[in-house]
Each structure stands twice: as structure tokens, then as C-alpha cells.
Design a protein around this motif. Structure first.
Motif, PDB file in Angstrom:
ATOM      1  N   LEU A 171      -0.998  -4.688  -2.214  1.00  0.00           N
ATOM      2  CA  LEU A 171       0.044  -4.469  -3.213  1.00  0.00           C
ATOM      3  C   LEU A 171       0.989  -3.390  -2.700  1.00  0.00           C
ATOM      4  N   LEU A 172       2.294  -3.651  -2.761  1.00  0.00           N
ATOM      5  CA  LEU A 172       3.316  -2.683  -2.363  1.00  0.00           C
ATOM      6  C   LEU A 172       4.118  -2.309  -3.593  1.00  0.00           C
ATOM      7  N   ILE A 173       4.087  -1.021  -3.953  1.00  0.00           N
ATOM      8  CA  ILE A 173       4.682  -0.528  -5.196  1.00  0.00           C
ATOM      9  C   ILE A 173       5.845   0.406  -4.882  1.00  0.00           C
ATOM     10  N   LYS A 211      11.322  -1.038  -0.347  1.00  0.00           N
ATOM     11  CA  LYS A 211      10.186  -1.961  -0.320  1.00  0.00           C
ATOM     12  C   LYS A 211      10.505  -3.228   0.464  1.00  0.00           C
ATOM     13  N   SER A 212      11.612  -3.879   0.082  1.00  0.00           N
ATOM     14  CA  SER A 212      11.967  -5.155   0.717  1.00  0.00           C
ATOM     15  C   SER A 212      12.297  -4.971   2.189  1.00  0.00           C
ATOM     16  N   THR A 239       9.143  -4.455   4.091  1.00  0.00           N
ATOM     17  CA  THR A 239       8.410  -5.721   4.153  1.00  0.00           C
ATOM     18  C   THR A 239       9.032  -6.651   5.194  1.00  0.00           C
ATOM     19  N   SER A 248       9.992 -15.590  -2.154  1.00  0.00           N
ATOM     20  CA  SER A 248      10.854 -14.696  -2.925  1.00  0.00           C
ATOM     21  C   SER A 248      11.345 -15.381  -4.183  1.00  0.00           C
ATOM     22  N   MET A 260       0.650  -9.957   0.827  1.00  0.00           N
ATOM     23  CA  MET A 260       1.175  -8.740   0.217  1.00  0.00           C
ATOM     24  C   MET A 260       2.056  -9.092  -0.970  1.00  0.00           C
ATOM     25  N   VAL A 320       4.737  -7.655  -3.622  1.00  0.00           N
ATOM     26  CA  VAL A 320       5.686  -6.550  -3.756  1.00  0.00           C
ATOM     27  C   VAL A 320       6.116  -6.464  -5.215  1.00  0.00           C
ATOM     28  N   THR A 321       5.975  -5.290  -5.799  1.00  0.00           N
ATOM     29  CA  THR A 321       6.298  -5.127  -7.213  1.00  0.00           C
ATOM     30  C   THR A 321       6.991  -3.797  -7.456  1.00  0.00           C
ATOM     31  N   HIS A 322       7.686  -3.714  -8.588  1.00  0.00           N
ATOM     32  CA  HIS A 322       8.384  -2.483  -8.943  1.00  0.00           C
ATOM     33  C   HIS A 322       7.429  -1.505  -9.624  1.00  0.00           C
ATOM     34  N   ILE A 368       5.926   5.770   2.894  1.00  0.00           N
ATOM     35  CA  ILE A 368       5.028   4.716   2.426  1.00  0.00           C
ATOM     36  C   ILE A 368       3.607   5.234   2.594  1.00  0.00           C
TER      37      ILE A 368
END
Length: 299
Positions: A12-14, A21-22, A25, A52, A121, A123-125, A165
């Protein structure tokens, strides 16, 4: 990079919007596609799939991969409407997430990662509020943080434009490493490119947290810890919080928070001679009424 992301598992990438983030990634995908480096470690050349819900595969994603120096022939991009069955399509999975529990949808993804030994992975806010546990900063269901094996957080230092990160969860490693990078423009491309600056002691979850905010958090946590234990020796209390990621690099804020609690009489400091040595203890006001020596005393 086992200290960061693992094969056969979900990560998970927060991070808040526009924190990188993007871009980070995309850089990871680019490095995989050409056999480059991620977090300073060489990776084997391989394929990557990007799904996406927002960006066009041909107009946005692949140009950004190319801008990052990747081999677009090894990168496959899908819009969310073209997702394969998991066993249900994305719309049905989305409805399941909203109506029931996000974990029911993630279990299928986890099985997919295990069967194909690939790294997935999400990716979320994150929200604006800073929680004591950085995993809780992710928007949406807490099931994300519970089921993933690894979690990373991205943050931007507004003053320096440096980005960080940090590994905030890793079931395969006790190390919670942090990586520093920048996003810089380069001639001939519209998208920025990652410039890696290496390992750092600065944690993403600490960026944007003022001392006053952190001190208030620590005051609550110190008070709760002492109330739970009843009586805590000063050395034990300091050792416990020295292992906290928020204060491990500097104990000053912890010391300020503890002193403020004593000043406001929300915790009580006492001394007692044990084995010819004077030791300092902290108790809650209610517990202090019964005396320092009691059945909850730390041994």
C-alpha cells in the motif's frame, strides 16, 4: 527490495495529493521495465502492469514511463473499465467494497500475488489529519492496512521541496527505512523525473507535523500509558517511547510532553529508594492516592 516491497504480496502506498505518489510509482515501473534500480538496489528486468482509474494509458501513463527512462514495450496499462475478472469485474468489486468489506475484494488480489509471485501495489490518498498510527491516515476502509504486507507513505517538505517515502509496515523486516527524493523537470519531456537522494532518518509521517501537534499526541499517549500501567519507572517510560518512530531520533519532544503533564498535574512524579538507589516513578493522580508501592508497580 525486501525492506520496501515484496513479491507475492500486496503493498500500500499512502500520501496526500500532489506529494509524488504517482511519479514515484511510475519511476518504479520504469526501473523494472529496463532492469534499473529501486531504492538504490538493482532489479531484474521484467514486465509491469498499471491499472489506473484516472489516467489514459496512451496519453498519460506510457509517456510518463518513457519520461522516466523506462522501456514502454515492457509496460502494460489498463483503464479501470478494462480490468480482468477477479473473479468479478471492477464495478462489482467496487460495489462489494462499498456495501460490505474491502477485505473481501483484497483477498482475491492477495491470492493473485501469491500464485504469480508478483508484487501488487495499491496507491491511495491520505487525509489531512495525522493519526498516531500512520497506517490510519489512508482514506477508505481500515481493511487496506490490515491485509497488506507492506505499506509506504509519501510526503513533501514544502520548504525544501524534498520528498520522502517511508516504510510504515513491513511484515518481513523490522527495519522501517526512509528514502529521500526529488522530482525535477528535464528537457524534452513534460513529466518530471525522479532524482533519488538516498536513505534518510527523516520519516514521511513526521513531515507537516509541528512540534505542538506531536507534543499533544505524545502527552495523550504518555498519560494513557501511565494510566494503563498504574505506576511506571522513569527509565521504563523513556525506553518505551524511545522505540516510537515519532521520537526515536530525538527525545526532546517526549521530554517536553512529559514535563507539561507533570506541570498540569495530569501525572505525578514520585521517588523511592530501591536497593539503595533512588528511583523516579510516574503515576496517575488517581493511582497516587493509594501510594507509590502497590500491586501494579513495574518490576
Amino acid at each position: 527490495a525486501p525492506h520496501w516491497v515484496q513479491y507475492g504480496a500486496i503493498s500500500l502506498l499512502i500520501g496526500e495529493a500532489d506529494r509524488g505518489k504517482s511519479t514515484f510509482t511510475i519511476d518504479m515501473v520504469a526501473q523494472i521495465s529496463k532492469g534499473g534500480e529501486i531504492f538504490g538496489q538493482k532489479v531484474d528486468k521484467g514486465n509491469a502492469l498499471i491499472i489506473s482509474a484516472e489516467d489514459s494509458p496512451t496519453k498519460v501513463i506510457k509517456p510518463r514511463v518513457k519520461s522516466a527512462g523506462g522501456n514502454v514495450e515492457n509496460v502494460y496499462a489498463l483503464k479501470s473499465s478494462n480490468l480482468p475478472m477477479f473473479p468479478e469485474n471492477l464495478v462489482e468489486i467496487g460495489e462489494q467494497i462499498l456495501k460490505h468489506d474491502v477485505r473481501s475484494a483484497l483477498h482475491s488480489l492477495r491470492e493473485l500475488a501469491e500464485v504469480f509471485d508478483c508484487a501488487i501495489m495499491i496507491v491511495t490518498h491520505s487525509g489531512k489529519h495525522k493519526h498516531t498510527n500512520p497506517l490510519h491516515n489512508a482514506l477508505g476502509s481500515q481493511g487496506f492496512g490490515a491485509i497488506v504486507r507492506n505499506a509506504l507513505m509519501v510526503a513533501l517538505d514544502e520548504d525544501t521541496q524534498d520528498r520522502y517515502i517511508t516504510s510504515i509496515k513491513n511484515n518481513a523486516s523490522e527495519k522501517k527505512l526512509s528514502w529521500k527524493f526529488r522530482i525535477e523537470n528535464h528537457e524534452g519531456f513534460s513529466a518530471g523525473r525522479i532524482v533519488n537522494l538516498g536513505l534518510t532518518d527523516t520519516k514521511a509521517q513526521d513531515i507537516g507535523v509541528t512540534r505542538d501537534t506531536l507534543q499533544a499526541e505524545l502527552e495523550k499517549d504518555i498519560r494513557d500509558y501511565i494510566e494503563d500501567k498504574g505506576i511506571v519507572e522513569a527509565k521504563t517510560l523513556s525506553t518505551y517511547f524511545s522505540n516510537d518512530d515519532r521520537v526515536s531520533n530525538s527525545m526532546k519532544t517526549f521530554e517536553y510532553a512529559r514535563a507539561e503533564l507533570v506541570k498540569r498535574k495530569e501525572i505525578v512524579v514520585s521517588k523511592k529508594t530501591v536497593d539503595d538507589k533512588v528511583r523516579t516513578y510516574y503515576t496517575s493522580p488517581e493511582y497516587q492516592k493509594g501510594g507509590v508501592t502497590n500491586d501494579k508497580q513495574e518490576k
